[in-house]
Design an enzyme around this catalytic site. Structure first.
Site, PDB file in Angstrom:
ATOM      1  N   ARG A  92       7.527   1.643  -0.474  1.00 21.06           N
ATOM      2  CA  ARG A  92       7.775   2.869  -0.692  1.00 21.06           C
ATOM      3  C   ARG A  92       9.293   3.376  -0.092  1.00 21.06           C
ATOM      4  NH1 ARG A  92       5.577   7.464  -0.636  1.00 21.06           N
ATOM      5  NH2 ARG A  92       3.341   6.921  -0.534  1.00 21.06           N
ATOM      6  N   CYS A 149       3.783   2.864  10.056  1.00 22.43           N
ATOM      7  CA  CYS A 149       3.602   4.137   9.502  1.00 22.43           C
ATOM      8  C   CYS A 149       4.659   4.843  10.415  1.00 22.43           C
ATOM      9  CB  CYS A 149       2.177   4.722   9.346  1.00 22.43           C
ATOM     10  SG  CYS A 149       2.190   6.368   9.019  1.00 22.43           S
ATOM     11  N   PRO A 188       0.732  -1.126   0.035  1.00 25.06           N
ATOM     12  CA  PRO A 188      -0.081   0.182  -0.105  1.00 25.06           C
ATOM     13  C   PRO A 188       0.789   1.308   0.148  1.00 25.06           C
ATOM     14  CG  PRO A 188       0.129  -1.077   1.998  1.00 25.06           C
ATOM     15  CD  PRO A 188       0.623  -2.062   1.115  1.00 25.06           C
TER      16      PRO A 188
END
Length: 648
Positions: A515, A390, A305
């Protein structure tokens, strides 16, 4: 080395390739940008100014003082980005009732703030962007009618919207995008009428067990009922405590349950929620872990994601290049519980995504468990992932993301609660730890397996490292051995098939391409093809432009071909270009492969387009978007989400 150049020559080359009329117009502007305070990324500035350390590029002390604050590394997010709303580029919009062919059925009547006169709308409508409409060519019908920016392809005399009946019939009844938010469900969530039966049963069981924990556990300070509830309803991102079915601070969550007695509450237990319909075995006997649906993705390529850039059109591009598993962008559980359309849009699934999951972020067991039950009953997914990796402050300071690695009791309650209400596998994504040199993942992974998770993904960096430095694959291999027999996917620094091969040799069950800096999947979505075919692909600039063209077509399908859809597609295209510009063509490399944390000096490509795609100047990205989506609206501005991604 014949491709290496200086900053001045690089920009002069791009100026020379512009239109003759534009060259004189923008020459002064670009020279100011090149010499501006944020003229180039810090990695390049260090290389360019290396001779200055030997005394060759030294200026006066006053000039050095002025430049010193400007050399500070750009990091973090641009939090005050200009927001181009529809009213900025389209002052007069046509009423949707007119677009859909029923002008007499506008619910707002004379109070409607949109135009109902097609002629008046067309007088102020921007010019068309092309002669072919991707929606009309693909589906035989464009639902945007006269508002379509490619309207000449399907508008007949009198602004009549032409339909290709044969092509439209081929797509009739097919559901191309699933997991939409129905209006009825949105109203239920907003009015807090949705009943979370399984979640409430689990949450009622937390309080006695929590009180019996005594003073030993980390959460023992929350043994009082009021404190537990106040923690569970503390305001999270955009209103954590205001979520539907979330009790008001200081109230008992059991008050929400109806007072009627049901099956199994004869021995003084809390009243159960009444059900309607036949009694099934599942109502009485819960599924055993071995009876749950299995997540068989070992050895497959997993597109992680990606916030902002991991949208549905981008996932379609990656799917075409060989991604096996896809996952939606991180969604905040409280926003989903409130029925926010923008958050539910992150859950949409294209019909080509055969193995698809969603990722949830939250800090408390009540909201996460309720959200898991909500999704379990309303959307189609193959797995649900918990974001415990995160690193951003907005999430971390509220107790979510990486902070859950230090809140073991809450973490356990979230995993057990979500696992108890889900019929699909539950996965968890974590980092090595919070602090840079204090790894804790090896201690948490056995607990996660015990709590019922089906798989763990480990990013080989800590929160303090964010996305910098190299991922610790030795530690990932150690954790993979500890996690067995539970699958563990490794994540970090995958930019070539050689990196993927080394990662698989570490003993992980699979690799997640996500990412990092720069981002593996965002910098080269054809990486999935390279891994599967075991080769370095020297992709040409024309082929890369075709990929961008596919993305814009997918974006127009997803967001619409009217002005609003075109500009939304442009926005996400520019966000992607802020990463895509870091790709170095294979034919220009001195050695293979490109390393994920390396930034090259300035270089000229083998043609003008390749050089343009290597530019990290925002204006050059806008120029690429104009090749695909036409000229930008007057007053258009763009600033990428991350400060380090560009310079002006």
């Amino acid at each position: 080395r014949r491709f290496l150049t200086s900053k001045e020559e690089f920009h002069a080359f791009l100026r020379a390739g512009a239109e003759p009329g534009d060259r004189d117009k923008h020459e002064e502007e670009e020279e100011e940008q090149v010499s501006s305070c944020q003229s180039e990324p810090p990695a390049k500035r260090v290389r360019a100014e290396d001779p200055g350390q030997d005394g060759e590029n030294q200026e006066g002390a006053g000039a050095e003082e002025k430049e010193r604050p400007e050399r500070k590394r750009a990091r973090g997010q641009n939090k005050s980005r200009p927001c181009m709303k529809p009213k900025h580029y389209e002052q007069s919009r046509l009423c949707p009732s007119v677009t859909q062919g029923c002008p007499g059925k506008c619910h707002f009547g004379p109070r409607c703030r949109f135009l109902h006169d097609v002629g008046e709308y067309l007088a102020g409508k921007p010019s068309d962007l092309g002669r072919r409409c991707v929606l009309f060519d693909t589906f035989g019908r464009c639902p945007y009618g006269v508002t379509c920016r490619f309207g000449r392809a399907h508008l007949a005399h009198g602004h009549h919207n032409v339909v290709n009946a044969a092509l439209a019939q081929r797509w009739e009844g097919k559901l191309l995008v699933r997991n939409n938010l129905p209006k009825e469900l949105q109203q239920q969530l907003r009015k807090r009428k949705f009943i979370f039966q399984k979640a409430e049963e689990f949450l009622r069981g937390l309080q006695p067990r929590h009180g019996a924990a005594g003073k030993g556990g980390k959460a023992s300070g929350c043994s009082a009922e009021e404190q537990e509830v106040s923690h569970c309803t503390a305001p999270l991102e955009r209103g954590e405590g205001d979520g539907p079915q979330g009790p008001v601070q200081g109230e008992d969550p059991k008050v929400e349950a109806p007072a009627s007695h049901g099956i199994g509450d004869g021995d003084g237990a809390a009243p159960s929620i009444p059900t309607v319909g036949p009694l099934t075995d599942e109502d009485i006997t819960k599924l055993r872990p071995c009876e749950k649906k299995k997540l068989e993705i070992q050895g497959k390529l997993y597109l992680a994601p990606l916030t902002t850039c991991g949208n549905l059109p981008f996932r379609r591009v990656c799917k075409r290049f060989g991604a096996d598993v896809t996952c939606g962008e991180m969604a905040v559980c409280t926003n989903l519980l409130q029925g926010q359309s923008s958050e539910w849009a992150l859950l949409k699934r294209h019909h080509t995504e055969d193995v698809f999951g969603v990722q949830l972020e939250g800090a408390f067991p009540d909201t996460m468990t309720r959200c898991a039950e909500l999704l379990n009953r309303t959307i189609e997914v193959d797995f649900v992932d918990i974001n415990v990796g995160c690193p951003i402050d907005l999430v971390y300071k509220k107790g979510g993301g990486c902070a859950l690695m230090t809140r073991s009791n809450k973490f356990e309650q979230i995993v057990r609660g979500m696992n108890s209400v889900l019929d699909v596998p539950l996965t968890v994504k974590i980092r090595t730890g919070v602090q840079e040199k204090v790894n804790v993942a090896h201690k948490i992974i056995p607990k996660i397996r015990e709590w019922g998770a089906s798989m763990v993904t480990l990013h080989g960096r800590s929160r303090e490292q964010r996305y910098t430095r190299s991922a610790d694959w030795e530690y990932i291999a150690q954790c993979a051995r500890i996690a067995s027999p539970m699958p563990l996917f490794g994540n970090g620094d995958i930019l070539s098939y050689e990196d993927a091969n080394r990662a698989m040799e570490m003993g992980v069950s699979g690799i997640m391409i996500a990412r990092q800096v720069p981002v593996g999947a965002l910098i080269k979505p054809w990486l999935f093809t390279e891994i599967k075919e075991q080769r370095h692909w020297d992709i040409s600039s024309r082929e890369r432009l075709d990929i961008l063209k596919d993305f814009t077509n997918y974006g127009l399908e997803h967001w619409g071909s009217d002005t609003q859809g075109v500009e939304k597609t442009r926005k996400f295209l520019l966000e992607w270009l802020s990463f895509l510009c870091r790709y170095i063509p294979v034919g220009l490399l001195e050695r293979l492969p490109q390393r994920i944390n390396e930034r090259p000096p300035y270089y000229l490509g083998r043609d003008y387009l390749e050089t343009l795609m290597a530019s990290q100047n925002v204006d050059d990205w806008i120029k690429i978007s104009e090749l695909l989506l036409g000229p930008v609206p007057p007053g258009f501005t763009f600033l990428p989400k991350h400060k380090a991604n560009s310079y002006r």
